[in-house]
Design an enzyme around this catalytic site. Structure first.
Site, PDB file in Angstrom:
ATOM      1  N   LYS A  36       0.741  -1.296   0.105  1.00 23.30           N
ATOM      2  CA  LYS A  36       0.249   0.065  -0.182  1.00 23.30           C
ATOM      3  C   LYS A  36       0.883   1.221   0.014  1.00 23.30           C
ATOM      4  CE  LYS A  36      -0.786   0.689   5.130  1.00 23.30           C
ATOM      5  NZ  LYS A  36      -0.012   1.826   5.004  1.00 23.30           N
ATOM      6  N   THR A  37       2.033   1.144   0.791  1.00 17.82           N
ATOM      7  CA  THR A  37       2.861   2.549   0.810  1.00 17.82           C
ATOM      8  C   THR A  37       3.567   2.804  -0.709  1.00 17.82           C
ATOM      9  OG1 THR A  37       3.500   1.846   2.933  1.00 17.82           O
ATOM     10  CG2 THR A  37       4.723   3.335   1.766  1.00 17.82           C
ATOM     11  N   ASP A 225      -3.613   7.924   4.304  1.00 17.19           N
ATOM     12  CA  ASP A 225      -3.022   6.537   4.517  1.00 17.19           C
ATOM     13  C   ASP A 225      -3.960   6.137   6.002  1.00 17.19           C
ATOM     14  OD1 ASP A 225      -1.507   4.488   4.632  1.00 17.19           O
ATOM     15  OD2 ASP A 225       0.201   5.549   5.590  1.00 17.19           O
ATOM     16  N   GLU A 226      -3.865   4.514   6.100  1.00 14.49           N
ATOM     17  CA  GLU A 226      -4.631   3.872   7.086  1.00 14.49           C
ATOM     18  C   GLU A 226      -6.063   4.338   7.466  1.00 14.49           C
ATOM     19  OE1 GLU A 226      -3.135   1.238   7.912  1.00 14.49           O
ATOM     20  OE2 GLU A 226      -0.858   1.433   8.284  1.00 14.49           O
ATOM     21  N   GLN A 256      -8.018  -4.807   8.990  1.00 12.29           N
ATOM     22  CA  GLN A 256      -7.112  -4.114  10.209  1.00 12.29           C
ATOM     23  C   GLN A 256      -7.360  -3.152  10.984  1.00 12.29           C
ATOM     24  OE1 GLN A 256      -2.771  -4.829   8.886  1.00 12.29           O
ATOM     25  NE2 GLN A 256      -3.693  -4.850   6.660  1.00 12.29           N
ATOM     26  N   ARG A 602       1.317 -11.153  10.171  1.00 14.12           N
ATOM     27  CA  ARG A 602       2.715 -10.731  10.424  1.00 14.12           C
ATOM     28  C   ARG A 602       3.749 -11.744  10.058  1.00 14.12           C
ATOM     29  NH1 ARG A 602       1.431  -6.254   9.823  1.00 14.12           N
ATOM     30  NH2 ARG A 602      -0.501  -7.104   9.135  1.00 14.12           N
TER      31      ARG A 602
END
Length: 676
Positions: A36-37, A225-226, A256, A602
């Site tokens: 995503k970044t 973002d987020e 998330q 993770r």
């Protein structure tokens, strides 16, 4: 500037679509490990490269300064020159909010050089307001009241907008009266807190449409973002700013959203299409982090949630190892198992820095810390202190030291005003001067000053009560076991009640840690042996270098990744956490499941999940049943490790011999297990 598009070459088709869809509203549903970044930064670079906007016409907001700095560096790298982001409005919500507020501070009765108070300053200010109003800060802790005030600010509510529907706790009416006084005092001080930065923005935008129009038209492109972690105030702020050009791109993952306890509203991302009717949605589903087995498990678990937009992660990586599920007798065996596996991984030349243990609650770390110290495995606790370094544990240990070692002045100083007894610096200095003059301990000095009448007023009353307690504790310390002694100390001092009164998730975690400390004391024959153990643990130096195992909570792990992940404590009541189920019902269960999804994703290569047959909860052994989340993982993705667990339940057969599916279809519930 050369007109080439090499910066687009490394994107997959979905990522490329998200980068090039520059017109209108766009929601990028970015699953864990899907890059995503890269999409966010490449999209900014694309907007600037294609001259769709100048840097000063782009607004990009993040949640952390670290993310903002990384974004700047990546954009500069993509465009190939350091000034690429000059003039861009890129930063955290708070930083951008402060920048806008400083430009229009006079509207809110402030000057442009207003101060921003940190959390400690906020509590001190509120406490002084309460004392001036004649309120007892012991009856209603300022921290709990401040929590309520900040919750209203996160909802975008000024004192005038708080209604009966927002009065959800017993302290709400008190908090509302203080909210008004608190805001007035902030104005007099030419200050605001973090919650005000966006709240004042909202007020300015609502009352001065021309100012809102100026910013809404300035920002040709807005990137977030987020987005799943935004609260209501942030959501409203973004909606208002997007009214001008409607080019808003929100990147996030509804699966998330795990910060509901601090104001995040998963509904913000779920209603995106309703807020922006012509919005485009792009799903990033190709994962570059984990193996197919790990992704299959994560997808199967999160699919059980009903409030989600839906996506399925996939990868081109080879299948890799099955997820290893281990049943153990109790927490001690769980720590022993994890320790042995880590030693095996070490022999296989796996770096300790690529191994993590993710727990649901902070109290779970103690068993692992103790085990790693015994094995000599270097470790760090991320996002928190080691167990014996935590404030509440240090306080409790200080009480134990004082009960058995009356001349321990350091312990005396630590607890003399914890919980608060109204002891000021002058009184403590008086005790110190007398103790030094006569070469005696502070405890002895206290008794002498009480007897000769030198202590006066409130200090005499509260210290007199403490002196009586100290005498009694020394007597009962000879008769009670260490755990019984600590329970009595925490009860008589009101220390547990002090944290209960806070009514915050942090305070609840502290109480759980204290319960774990009481449990730990059962392992020692006397207080002296325990204190010696603590001294040795605290003296253990961290291993040199960065090669050490990471221990952290699931909440702290978001955004991180490791080759090997251990997920212990997957039992009903621990995970999903009982408090979350009790307080939020179905919504709580869905957030807990999102937390499980975060934990699973993770892991890059190896994933271990363990659950115990017995847990010591609030000083009582309870038999446990495996977490419902285990049942949701497909059988073809797991390897159930052999176990020596054998124990009977009320129904007869060994619970853990029946297989996960049968366990959840049976009628068995928690059954108390007798202490060893």
């Amino acid at each position: 500037m050369e007109d080439n598009n090499e910066y687009l070459n490394n994107l997959n088709p979905a990522q490329l679509e998200a980068v090039q869809a520059t017109d209108g509203a766009l929601l990028v549903l970015a699953g864990a490990g899907t890059g995503k970044t890269s999409v966010l930064t490449t999209r900014i670079a694309h907007i600037l490269r294609t001259r769709k906007a100048f840097a000063g016409q782009v607004l990009a907001v993040t949640f952390t300064n670290k993310a903002a700095k990384e974004m700047v560096a990546r954009v500069q790298n993509l465009l190939g020159y350091p000034d690429a982001t000059r003039g861009m409005w890129l930063g955290t919500f708070h930083a951008i909010g402060a920048r806008i507020l400083r430009a229009h501070a006079e509207i809110m009765g402030l000057t442009s050089n207003f101060s921003i108070l940190d959390s400690d300053d906020q509590i001190r200010l509120l406490k002084s307001i309460m004392e001036e109003a004649g309120m007892d800060v012991k009856t209603i802790p300022p921290k709990a009241l401040m929590g309520q005030i900040q919750q209203w600010k996160d909802l975008g509510l000024t004192p005038e907008k708080v209604t009966g529907t927002h009065m959800t706790t017993m302290i709400s009416s008190t908090a509302l009266s203080l909210y008004k006084s608190y805001q007035a005092r902030l104005k007099n001080l030419n200050a605001c807190d973090f919650g005000d930065l966006l709240l004042h923005n909202l007020t300015i935008f609502q009352q001065h449409p021309a100012i809102l129009q100026e910013y809404a038209q300035r920002f040709h492109y807005i990137l977030v973002d987020e987005y799943q972690d935004t609260n209501v105030a942030q959501y409203l702020w973004l909606r208002l700013l997007a009214m001008g050009n409607h080019n808003i791109c929100c990147v996030g993952d509804d699966d998330q959203s795990i910060y509901g306890w601090r104001g995040a509203e998963v509904g913000n991302i779920l209603r995106f299409e309703k807020d922006y009717p012509n919005a485009q949605i792009v799903r990033l589903e190709q994962n570059y982090r984990s193996t197919p087995h790990i992704l299959a498990a994560a997808s199967a678990v999160i699919a059980q949630n009903s409030n989600r937009l839906g996506k399925t992660l996939w990868t081109q990586k080879p299948e890799g190892e099955l997820i290893r599920i281990k049943s153990v007798w109790d927490g001690y065996e769980e720590a022993r198992f994890v320790g042995e596996e880590i030693e095996y991984l070490q022999r296989e030349k796996i770096s300790l820095a690529q191994i993590t243990i993710l727990v649901r609650a902070g109290f779970q770390t103690r068993d692992f810390e103790e085990r790693f110290l015994n094995l000599g495995i270097p470790y760090r606790v991320i996002g928190g202190l080691r167990f014996y370094e935590r404030q509440e544990i240090r306080d409790a240990v200080a009480y134990l030291r004082l009960a058995t070692q009356p001349r321990d002045d350091l312990a005396f100083e630590r607890i003399i005003n914890t919980p608060r007894r109204g002891i000021g610096k002058a009184t403590l200095e008086q005790l110190h001067i007398h103790a030094r003059a006569h070469n005696i301990s502070l405890t002895e000095s206290l008794h002498i000053l009480l007897n000769n009448g030198e202590l006066k007023g409130r200090a005499r009353t509260s210290l007199g009560a403490l002196a009586i307690q100290l005498t009694n504790w020394r007597e009962i310390a000879k008769q009670l076991s260490p755990n019984e002694l600590l329970e009595k100390l925490l009860e008589e001092t009101g220390y547990i009640e002090m944290w209960k009164a806070e009514k915050t998730p942090e305070a609840q975690g502290r109480i759980e840690n204290l319960r774990e400390l009481i449990r730990a004391l059962e392992e020692f024959p006397d207080v002296g042996a325990f204190l010696e153990h603590v001294g040795l643990v605290m003296d253990t130096e961290k291993a040199a270098g960065d090669d050490m195992v990471s221990i952290m909570t699931l909440h702290a792990a978001k955004g991180l990744e490791f080759d090997t992940v251990f997920l212990p404590g997957w039992e009903e009541g621990v995970f999903p956490h009982q408090r979350s189920l009790d307080e939020k019902a179905g919504g709580g269960l869905e957030e807990e499941r999102r937390l499980a999804y975060v934990g699973i994703t993770r892991a890059r290569r190896l994933l271990y999940i363990s659950y115990a047959a017995n847990r010591r909860i609030y000083n009582q052994w309870q038999s446990s049943i495996p977490s419902r989340f285990l049942r949701e993982i497909p059988e073809e993705n797991i390897d159930i490790l052999d176990s020596d667990v054998r124990f009977a339940t009320a129904a007869g057969p060994a619970l853990f011999q029946k297989g996960i599916d049968e366990i959840f279809s049976s009628s068995e519930r928690y059954v108390p297990v007798k202490s060893y």
